[in-house]
Scaffold this motif. Structure first.
Motif: not given
Length: 349
Positions: A177-180, A204-217, A295-305
């Motif tokens: 969010p908020q990135r071009d 597992f993020d190969a560049d950061r050598a750490a576990t990460r969680v990504f939203l598929l959307a 995720d407040l950003h995703e929730l905002a879109a849902l509430v607005a709908s």
């Protein structure tokens, strides 16, 4: 403010629930004025003829799926189409005699349905999915506003599942969010996990050598899958432990991030946000719901709908995000309501 169009599979599923739930049948007026997917357009009192034609097409779609819609004449005025009642016999959705499912099995079957796109389901599979949902029983009118979940899989899911099975690297763009522009990500996918009604990738993020969680959307474009090269990190051997830790952190984040909404009674917003929430009833009949989110950003879109059906009370950052979204939509559609949004929505948005 213009309303977003309801996906056809949600409208048809809601129609099935309504027709099955009524033993005596419902008139066309009762269906169009109360069933999710018709009711908003019906209340606007515009293009009624177009709405009735949509109803006829939906009935035909159900018949093609092998779910006949029965018609019942009014005993007082047979032949009066305005009093004609429609219903679906429960027998049309019954499972074979002697076949039963435990609660856990039903949950797993429903999750399997969620994992498929509507377009990839055969007619037999769609009919089986509707029979599966009919096993829930005891639904009231509030349930008619809840989506069955058809068509909710993500385009990136098949490639990610293949990478998980093959132990390969996946590369994709991730739009925060908020990135071009999306950020490039190179990961070993470990598991797809459904949480708060959304699909997440635990990797597992190969560049950061750490576990990460990504939203598929938020995965932008196509996912590229390949074998790892000699100069790249290997897939971690402790994948199961990493997945368990990531899920635990999601659950903790949900407990820590609290939200309070006021929802109007007997609305789709109440049906969507009530499960799992702590609820109190206000003197005016509205309900205040408190629950956690990740995720407040995703929730905002849902509430607005849900428009005026849901008002954010806390936190302020969520309220401001919803107000911003509603104002943006209002501006795009040329409305004149932006200046009065804050006052018209009470304590929030």
């Amino acid at each position: 403010m213009a309303r977003s169009r309801v996906p056809s599979e949600e409208r048809v599923f809601s129609l099935v629930l309504a027709l099955v739930a009524s033993s005596s049948g419902l008139t066309k007026h009762e269906l169009l004025s109360s069933v999710y997917g018709y009711s908003d357009r019906y209340r606007e009192n515009t293009q009624r003829a177009s709405l009735e034609r949509q109803f006829e097409r939906d009935k035909e779609q159900l018949r093609q799926l092998g779910i006949p819609v029965e018609t019942i004449d009014s005993p007082g005025e047979p032949g009066n189409n305005q009093l004609l009642r429609y219903r679906i016999s429960k027998a049309a959705l019954e499972v074979p005699e002697g076949l039963t499912f435990s609660d856990r099995e039903l949950m797993m079957l429903r999750m399997a349905v969620l994992a498929w796109r509507e377009g990839s389901l055969t007619d037999e599979a769609r009919r089986a999915a509707m029979k599966l949902e009919s096993l829930g029983g005891g639904r009231d009118a509030l349930s008619l506003g809840v989506s069955a979940g058809f068509g909710m899989s993500e385009p990136s899911a098949p490639a990610l599942l293949g990478a998980i099975e093959a132990g390969q690297i996946a590369e994709f763009g991730y739009q925060l969010p908020q990135r071009d522009l999306p950020l490039a990500r190179r990961v070993f996918p470990l598991q797809l996990h459904r949480f708060e009604g959304r699909w997440h990738l635990i990797a597992f993020d190969a560049d950061r050598a750490a576990t990460r969680v990504f939203l598929l959307a938020r995965i932008a474009g196509q996912v590229s899958v390949r074998d790892s090269r000699a100069d790249e990190p290997e897939r971690p051997a402790d994948a199961a432990e990493r997945v368990a830790q990531a899920v635990a952190e999601l659950q903790q984040l949900q407990r820590d991030t609290r939200v309070r909404l006021r929802v109007l009674p007997r609305t789709r917003a109440e049906a969507r946000f009530s499960p799992g929430a702590d609820a109190t009833i206000e003197p005016d009949g509205s309900r205040v719901l408190e629950f956690g989110t990740t995720d407040l950003h995703e929730l905002a879109a849902l509430v607005a709908s849900y428009g005026s059906e849901a008002v954010v009370l806390e936190p302020a950052v969520l309220r401001d995000a919803v107000v911003s979204l509603l104002r943006a939509v209002d501006a795009v559609h040329g409305g004149e309501r932006a200046a009065g949004l804050s006052g018209g929505m009470g304590e929030g948005a």
